[in-house]
Design an enzyme around this catalytic site. Structure first.
Site, PDB file in Angstrom:
ATOM      1  N   CYS A 214       0.840  -1.203  -0.067  1.00  0.00           N
ATOM      2  CA  CYS A 214       0.068   0.056  -0.023  1.00  0.00           C
ATOM      3  C   CYS A 214       0.876   1.259   0.046  1.00  0.00           C
ATOM      4  O   CYS A 214       2.341   1.066   0.319  1.00  0.00           O
ATOM      5  CB  CYS A 214      -0.697   0.001   1.126  1.00  0.00           C
TER       6      CYS A 214
ATOM      7  N   ARG B 299       1.567   1.370  -6.004  1.00  0.00           N
ATOM      8  CA  ARG B 299       1.727   0.642  -4.745  1.00  0.00           C
ATOM      9  C   ARG B 299       0.314  -0.024  -4.466  1.00  0.00           C
ATOM     10  O   ARG B 299       0.490  -0.931  -3.474  1.00  0.00           O
ATOM     11  CB  ARG B 299       2.293   1.397  -3.477  1.00  0.00           C
TER      12      ARG B 299
ATOM     13  N   TRP C  60      -3.800  -1.899  -1.607  1.00  0.00           N
ATOM     14  CA  TRP C  60      -3.732  -3.071  -2.338  1.00  0.00           C
ATOM     15  C   TRP C  60      -4.156  -4.091  -1.312  1.00  0.00           C
ATOM     16  O   TRP C  60      -3.340  -4.547  -0.289  1.00  0.00           O
ATOM     17  CB  TRP C  60      -2.195  -3.265  -2.741  1.00  0.00           C
TER      18      TRP C  60
ATOM     19  N   ASN D 200       0.762   0.658   6.096  1.00  0.00           N
ATOM     20  CA  ASN D 200       1.345  -0.169   5.014  1.00  0.00           C
ATOM     21  C   ASN D 200       2.191  -1.248   5.666  1.00  0.00           C
ATOM     22  O   ASN D 200       3.174  -1.047   6.493  1.00  0.00           O
ATOM     23  CB  ASN D 200       2.383   0.620   4.052  1.00  0.00           C
ATOM     24  N   GLY D 201       1.640  -2.648   5.464  1.00  0.00           N
ATOM     25  CA  GLY D 201       2.442  -3.788   5.790  1.00  0.00           C
ATOM     26  C   GLY D 201       1.212  -4.704   6.330  1.00  0.00           C
ATOM     27  O   GLY D 201       0.210  -4.717   5.901  1.00  0.00           O
TER      28      GLY D 201
ATOM     29  N   GLU E 127      12.361 -13.394 -19.030  1.00  0.00           N
ATOM     30  CA  GLU E 127      11.857 -12.022 -18.676  1.00  0.00           C
ATOM     31  C   GLU E 127      10.880 -11.675 -19.505  1.00  0.00           C
ATOM     32  O   GLU E 127       9.639 -11.285 -19.290  1.00  0.00           O
ATOM     33  CB  GLU E 127      13.145 -10.912 -18.689  1.00  0.00           C
TER      34      GLU E 127
ATOM     35  N   LYS F 176       6.960 -10.380 -18.490  1.00  0.00           N
ATOM     36  CA  LYS F 176       6.513  -9.322 -18.666  1.00  0.00           C
ATOM     37  C   LYS F 176       5.068  -9.690 -19.229  1.00  0.00           C
ATOM     38  O   LYS F 176       3.909  -9.037 -19.074  1.00  0.00           O
ATOM     39  CB  LYS F 176       7.407  -8.640 -19.890  1.00  0.00           C
TER      40      LYS F 176
ATOM     41  N   GLU G 276       2.514 -10.597 -16.600  1.00  0.00           N
ATOM     42  CA  GLU G 276       2.063  -9.757 -15.845  1.00  0.00           C
ATOM     43  C   GLU G 276       0.828  -8.627 -16.362  1.00  0.00           C
ATOM     44  O   GLU G 276       0.151  -8.414 -15.762  1.00  0.00           O
ATOM     45  CB  GLU G 276       3.466  -8.737 -15.608  1.00  0.00           C
TER      46      GLU G 276
ATOM     47  N   HIS H  38      12.301 -31.905 -23.727  1.00  0.00           N
ATOM     48  CA  HIS H  38      12.309 -32.946 -22.717  1.00  0.00           C
ATOM     49  C   HIS H  38      10.761 -32.815 -21.960  1.00  0.00           C
ATOM     50  O   HIS H  38      10.666 -33.135 -20.785  1.00  0.00           O
ATOM     51  CB  HIS H  38      13.335 -32.421 -21.770  1.00  0.00           C
TER      52      HIS H  38
ATOM     53  N   LYS I 161       4.103  -2.690  -7.241  1.00  0.00           N
ATOM     54  CA  LYS I 161       5.285  -2.571  -7.292  1.00  0.00           C
ATOM     55  C   LYS I 161       6.347  -2.930  -6.306  1.00  0.00           C
ATOM     56  O   LYS I 161       7.529  -3.513  -6.656  1.00  0.00           O
ATOM     57  CB  LYS I 161       5.533  -0.788  -7.596  1.00  0.00           C
TER      58      LYS I 161
HETATM   59  C1  F6R Z   1       8.306  -7.690 -12.397  1.00  0.00           C
HETATM   60  C2  F6R Z   1       8.687  -7.057 -11.344  1.00  0.00           C
HETATM   61  C3  F6R Z   1       8.706  -7.871 -10.236  1.00  0.00           C
HETATM   62  C4  F6R Z   1       9.863  -7.482  -9.279  1.00  0.00           C
HETATM   63  C5  F6R Z   1      10.093  -8.393  -7.863  1.00  0.00           C
HETATM   64  C6  F6R Z   1      11.319  -7.762  -6.971  1.00  0.00           C
HETATM   65  O1  F6R Z   1       8.141  -6.674 -13.765  1.00  0.00           O
HETATM   66  O2  F6R Z   1       8.666  -5.737 -11.252  1.00  0.00           O
HETATM   67  O3  F6R Z   1       8.871  -9.205 -10.509  1.00  0.00           O
HETATM   68  O4  F6R Z   1      11.177  -7.421 -10.001  1.00  0.00           O
HETATM   69  O5  F6R Z   1       9.035  -7.990  -7.129  1.00  0.00           O
HETATM   70  O6  F6R Z   1      11.411  -6.261  -7.066  1.00  0.00           O
HETATM   71  P1  F6R Z   1      12.621  -5.560  -6.446  1.00  0.00           P
HETATM   72  O7  F6R Z   1      13.662  -5.568  -7.821  1.00  0.00           O
HETATM   73  O8  F6R Z   1      11.986  -4.250  -6.191  1.00  0.00           O
HETATM   74  O9  F6R Z   1      13.287  -6.390  -5.271  1.00  0.00           O
END
Ligand code: F6R
Length: 594
Positions: free
Chosen positions: A2, A29, A76, A102-103, A466, A470, A473, A489, A589
């Site tokens: 949050c 967030r 969130w 937040n937490g 990666e 993407k 997500e 395999h 995020k």
């Molecule tokens: C994907 C993404 C997440 C972060 C992961 C780690 O687009 O952003 O997979 O990479 O949550 O976050 P950080 O790098 O902030 O530790």
């Protein structure tokens, strides 16, 4: 997961418009509910509801609230559905205290039961509501707000960044443990927030409170007290990010803006060479093993790091997911360097792993957010220079992490020649961004797909992983990243004409074998979208669609460049599917829970 903000302003300025503006910068967030509380003439005003900021603001006119101090929250949901009652700020039963949090309060069930037995009535299903109730309980015993918050944090277990206000005292009391909180000193007043984009417009001088320090903001001063209630002097750091960096600046979405900022992010990160040299000079000769620890996209950057360090420096290197690290600590020693990769520096899994690694080993954090928890806990810190990243899907921070890892590997192994190549990366990225028509067309074709495979070998394997992450997500299409040689395999059984396969095939030793894997999927009917070199005629002839990249980008450099068309592919598929790429469902995020 949050975001919180609090501000107390000078000269009777109204707090609500500034709280609204600030909290809207933290929407990455959390975006399922928003709420603001202000106090005016000893009366509390609260507006809150389920929905994103725009929707709730249209309904409630959030800026129209009296009072020159207050708190705000974007949610969130973790405990309790996203709805009006569960939205923050939460209040005490007597409606005199309001709190944003937040937490996660892990022992809230016991605390709630205890408070209910004492006659306190609860309105929401949240863990947070115990906080204002506890503060109220201590204030009813004669404590002031500050000491009541102090008593409250001795009762709660878990992770928190809290800001509290009450009708009887003109102040904001805030504190944190395992969730981020910064304090901003501005001309218009004083601020607390979960992250700097919230307050960049109002305050550039920042203080970073530590665990269980109390922050007391009044109109005229900021007081910070340590856990024993001694007033302490904290260092004030100035952030050099501009407010515009946290705006869309004409782009439809932050994600597209941030993809377009990648050449600058790489260029800026390359300016940190001297700092890395200093760190390497301290650790070189004292390590015989490296372990990368990270989550998600940062984990994919780490996988590239393993290939690179083993190839260039010959040091055995492993990569461990942060959430799994605690099961792998038995063989750590002081000759092990554990490298933590995290854009936010606040990811709970990563921080827990860092805490464990600090007990036995040398630690280095590669982080984008200045002053974040990881930077304060690790022995050494390398800052990536991506600027603020607002889109939930990591893009420019990923390329900046990779740039730092390449620099670190080059310096550690004495392969200075690599910098010549690294300096050309921004140009290769810009070449891709000059014309994205091909990717937009492919995205139209693929928008109805249900499943995708992304395949690559060696340095192209983490790119495939990666690319698939993407896609998952932001488009909600199932995408699986696979080592190209591993497909036969098992997963080859899934391939048919309904599954597009993205083949990442940079020029180099592995290219020929990747071509064989391409043939394997092609002969099962897959629609192949390849990313490869301009002059790879064979790749061009065998693929249904191809995105071509400068032939000078060989497989070692590929991770820094080849990911860009895959980011764009996900972005445009999301747009085709009418999804908001900046706010993917169920994701936030910064993941501050384990
Ligand atoms: C994907 C993404 C997440 C972060 C992961 C780690 O687009 O952003 O997979 O990479 O949550 O976050 P950080 O790098 O902030 O530790």
């Amino acid at each position: 997961m949050c975001g919180i903000v609090g501000c107390i302003l000078k000269n009777n300025r109204k707090a609500a418009p500034i709280l609204l503006d600030s909290i809207s910068k933290l929407e990455y967030r959390g975006y399922d509910s928003i709420g603001i509380a202000t106090i005016d003439n000893n009366k509390i005003f609260i507006k809150k509801d389920e929905g994103n900021i725009e929707t709730v603001d249209n309904k409630l006119d959030l800026a129209d609230m009296d009072g020159d101090y207050g708190i705000a929250h974007v949610r969130w949901a973790t405990h309790g559905d996203p709805n009006k009652v569960n939205s923050h700020p939460h209040t005490s039963q007597d409606e005199k205290i309001a709190v944003v949090h937040n937490g996660i309060i892990e022992n809230y069930v016991e605390l709630k039961e205890q408070l209910e037995n004492e006659g306190y009535e609860f309105k929401s299903d949240t863990d947070t509501e115990v906080i204002p109730q506890l503060i109220s309980k201590y204030m009813s015993k004669g404590f002031d707000l500050e000491s009541a918050v102090r008593e409250t944090i001795t009762m709660i277990e878990g992770a928190y960044a809290i800001a509290a206000i009450c009708t009887d005292e003109k102040k904001i009391v805030a504190t944190r443990k395992d969730s981020p909180l910064i304090v901003g000193l501005g001309k218009k007043g004083y601020f607390v927030a979960s992250d700097s984009p919230a307050i960049l417009k109002y305050a550039k001088d920042i203080i970073y409170p530590e665990k269980d320090e109390l922050v007391i903001l009044t109109e005229n001063e900021i007081v910070i007290k340590d856990e024993y209630d001694n007033i302490i002097e904290k260092e004030i750091e100035t952030i050099d990010w501009s407010p515009e960096m946290a705006e869309k600046e004409g782009y439809d979405y932050f994600m597209l803006k941030e993809i377009n900022e990648q050449s600058t992010a790489v260029k800026n990160t390359l300016t940190g060479k001297k700092e890395i040299e200093k760190i390497v000079s301290k650790i070189k000769g004292n390590i015989n093993r490296i372990i990368f620890v990270a989550c998600g996209t940062s984990y994919h950057a780490s996988l590239t790091g393993k290939y690179l360090i083993e190839t260039l420096a010959g040091i055995p290197t492993e990569v461990i997911l942060a959430s799994e690290f605690k099961y792998s600590t038995k063989t750590l020693d002081d000759k092990t360097l554990v490298i933590f990769i995290s854009q936010s520096g606040e990811t709970a899994d990563t921080l827990k792993a860092l805490e464990a690694a600090n007990k036995t080993s040398q630690t280095l954090a590669i982080v984008n957010v200045v002053g974040s928890s990881a930077t304060r806990q690790a022995n050494h810190v390398i800052y990536t220079q991506a600027g603020p990243e607002i889109g939930v899907a990591a893009t420019k921070t990923y390329l900046s992490q990779l740039t730092s890892i390449y620099m670190f590997a080059a310096i550690l192994s004495g392969n200075e020649y690599l910098f010549k190549d690294l300096n050309k990366i921004p140009k290769y990225i810009d070449e891709i961004l000059e014309d994205t028509t091909e990717i937009e067309l492919v995205s139209k074709k693929f928008k109805y797909a249900d499943d995708f495979f992304f395949i690559g070998r060696g340095y192209a394997y983490p790119i495939a992983l990666e690319g698939a992450l993407k896609l998952k997500e932001i488009t909600y299409i199932h995408g699986e990243g696979y080592a190209a040689g591993e497909l036969k395999h098992g997963p080859l059984a899934l391939i048919d004409q309904n599954i597009p396969v993205v083949v990442v095939a940079p020029p180099g030793d592995n290219n020929r074998k990747t071509m064989s894997n391409l043939e394997e999927v092609k002969s099962r009917g897959a629609d192949v979208f390849a990313v490869g070199s301009f002059d790879d005629e064979s790749l061009r002839s065998k693929s249904d669609d191809i995105f071509c990249i400068n032939p000078d980008v060989d497989e070692i450099l590929a991770p820094l460049v080849y990911i860009v068309p895959l980011q764009l592919l996900s972005y445009y598929v999301a747009i085709e599917r009418k999804l908001d790429p900046d706010k993917p469902r169920n994701l936030a995020k910064c993941v501050t829970v384990e």
